[in-house]
Scaffold this motif. Structure first.
Motif, PDB file in Angstrom:
ATOM      1  N   LEU A  11       9.770   3.559   8.071  1.00  0.00           N
ATOM      2  CA  LEU A  11      10.397   2.236   8.056  1.00  0.00           C
ATOM      3  C   LEU A  11       9.441   1.167   7.531  1.00  0.00           C
ATOM      4  N   PHE A  12       8.206   1.192   8.010  1.00  0.00           N
ATOM      5  CA  PHE A  12       7.258   0.136   7.657  1.00  0.00           C
ATOM      6  C   PHE A  12       6.560   0.373   6.313  1.00  0.00           C
ATOM      7  N   SER A  13       6.729   1.542   5.712  1.00  0.00           N
ATOM      8  CA  SER A  13       6.054   1.798   4.442  1.00  0.00           C
ATOM      9  C   SER A  13       7.004   1.725   3.258  1.00  0.00           C
ATOM     10  N   GLY A  14       8.256   1.505   3.506  1.00  0.00           N
ATOM     11  CA  GLY A  14       9.242   1.521   2.439  1.00  0.00           C
ATOM     12  C   GLY A  14       9.664   0.142   2.000  1.00  0.00           C
ATOM     13  N   PRO A  15      10.829   0.082   1.419  1.00  0.00           N
ATOM     14  CA  PRO A  15      11.343  -1.176   0.861  1.00  0.00           C
ATOM     15  C   PRO A  15      11.990  -2.100   1.895  1.00  0.00           C
ATOM     16  N   SER A  16      11.670  -1.919   3.155  1.00  0.00           N
ATOM     17  CA  SER A  16      12.329  -2.672   4.231  1.00  0.00           C
ATOM     18  C   SER A  16      11.572  -3.929   4.654  1.00  0.00           C
ATOM     19  N   THR A  17      10.612  -4.369   3.876  1.00  0.00           N
ATOM     20  CA  THR A  17       9.774  -5.507   4.262  1.00  0.00           C
ATOM     21  C   THR A  17      10.599  -6.751   4.573  1.00  0.00           C
ATOM     22  N   ASP A  18      11.548  -7.095   3.697  1.00  0.00           N
ATOM     23  CA  ASP A  18      12.358  -8.297   3.914  1.00  0.00           C
ATOM     24  C   ASP A  18      13.263  -8.152   5.135  1.00  0.00           C
ATOM     25  N   LEU A  19      13.804  -6.963   5.335  1.00  0.00           N
ATOM     26  CA  LEU A  19      14.651  -6.717   6.508  1.00  0.00           C
ATOM     27  C   LEU A  19      13.821  -6.822   7.785  1.00  0.00           C
ATOM     28  N   LEU A  20      12.622  -6.258   7.776  1.00  0.00           N
ATOM     29  CA  LEU A  20      11.743  -6.348   8.953  1.00  0.00           C
ATOM     30  C   LEU A  20      11.349  -7.797   9.228  1.00  0.00           C
ATOM     31  N   ALA A  21      11.152  -8.582   8.183  1.00  0.00           N
ATOM     32  CA  ALA A  21      10.831 -10.006   8.367  1.00  0.00           C
ATOM     33  C   ALA A  21      11.994 -10.730   9.032  1.00  0.00           C
ATOM     34  N   LEU A  22      13.214 -10.402   8.621  1.00  0.00           N
ATOM     35  CA  LEU A  22      14.391 -11.009   9.252  1.00  0.00           C
ATOM     36  C   LEU A  22      14.488 -10.589  10.714  1.00  0.00           C
ATOM     37  N   LEU A  23      14.309  -9.296  10.991  1.00  0.00           N
ATOM     38  CA  LEU A  23      14.372  -8.824  12.381  1.00  0.00           C
ATOM     39  C   LEU A  23      13.285  -9.486  13.214  1.00  0.00           C
ATOM     40  N   GLN A  24      12.097  -9.662  12.646  1.00  0.00           N
ATOM     41  CA  GLN A  24      11.020 -10.340  13.378  1.00  0.00           C
ATOM     42  C   GLN A  24      11.442 -11.765  13.719  1.00  0.00           C
ATOM     43  N   ASP A  25      12.039 -12.469  12.762  1.00  0.00           N
ATOM     44  CA  ASP A  25      12.508 -13.832  13.023  1.00  0.00           C
ATOM     45  C   ASP A  25      13.593 -13.853  14.087  1.00  0.00           C
ATOM     46  N   MET A  26      14.442 -12.823  14.109  1.00  0.00           N
ATOM     47  CA  MET A  26      15.519 -12.761  15.094  1.00  0.00           C
ATOM     48  C   MET A  26      14.989 -12.484  16.498  1.00  0.00           C
ATOM     49  N   LEU A  27      13.765 -11.971  16.600  1.00  0.00           N
ATOM     50  CA  LEU A  27      13.170 -11.683  17.902  1.00  0.00           C
ATOM     51  C   LEU A  27      12.383 -12.855  18.477  1.00  0.00           C
ATOM     52  N   ALA A  28      12.387 -13.990  17.792  1.00  0.00           N
ATOM     53  CA  ALA A  28      11.650 -15.156  18.290  1.00  0.00           C
ATOM     54  C   ALA A  28      12.107 -15.494  19.705  1.00  0.00           C
ATOM     55  N   ARG A  29      11.144 -15.867  20.543  1.00  0.00           N
ATOM     56  CA  ARG A  29      11.470 -16.135  21.955  1.00  0.00           C
ATOM     57  C   ARG A  29      12.435 -17.300  22.134  1.00  0.00           C
ATOM     58  N   GLY A  30      12.192 -18.372  21.446  1.00  0.00           N
ATOM     59  CA  GLY A  30      13.048 -19.547  21.587  1.00  0.00           C
ATOM     60  C   GLY A  30      14.259 -19.464  20.686  1.00  0.00           C
ATOM     61  N   PRO A  31      15.454 -19.637  21.228  1.00  0.00           N
ATOM     62  CA  PRO A  31      16.661 -19.550  20.404  1.00  0.00           C
ATOM     63  C   PRO A  31      16.628 -20.492  19.204  1.00  0.00           C
ATOM     64  N   GLY A  32      16.001 -21.641  19.358  1.00  0.00           N
ATOM     65  CA  GLY A  32      15.911 -22.588  18.251  1.00  0.00           C
ATOM     66  C   GLY A  32      15.028 -22.102  17.119  1.00  0.00           C
ATOM     67  N   GLN A  33      14.197 -21.111  17.414  1.00  0.00           N
ATOM     68  CA  GLN A  33      13.307 -20.553  16.388  1.00  0.00           C
ATOM     69  C   GLN A  33      13.971 -19.424  15.616  1.00  0.00           C
ATOM     70  N   ARG A  34      15.062 -18.895  16.153  1.00  0.00           N
ATOM     71  CA  ARG A  34      15.757 -17.783  15.510  1.00  0.00           C
ATOM     72  C   ARG A  34      16.637 -18.314  14.380  1.00  0.00           C
TER      73      ARG A  34
END
Length: 105
Positions: free
Chosen positions: A69-92
């Protein structure tokens, strides 16, 4: 929504490959449960830290899935998922923004 994405991207989270773990048992602690309630919080909800913890761990099946997952073409998707995991709802990202980002992948 991010957790559903992880279930799709990492098959072991949906069907736990460990012997003796029955994902249909409501009392079982599955890999998804460990991921959501233990491993990801332990990594501060940081996907790179979590990835490193998995790659340095003892589960070869999960290591292979995470490595792929982390070595393939999923970099942009992982960045989105990381943003969706932000603790504060306003940061998502708002739903329209997340959908726009997904549609551009």
């Amino acid at each position: 929504v991010a957790m559903t994405g992880f279930r799709c991207l990492l098959p072991s989270l949906s069907k736990d490959p460990r012997p003796g773990v029955d994902h249909r048992d409501p009392n079982a602690v599955t890999l998804m449960g460990e991921f959501a309630e233990v491993e990801l919080p332990r990594a501060g909800f940081n996907l790179d830290r979590w990835k490193n913890n998995v790659l340095n761990g003892r589960d070869p099946t999960m290591q292979a899935e995470v490595s792929e997952l982390f070595s393939g073409p999923s970099t942009d998707l992982l960045a989105l998922l990381q943003d969706m995991l932000a603790r504060g709802p306003g940061q998502r990202p708002a739903a329209p923004d997340a959908l726009r980002r997904v549609s551009s992948l």
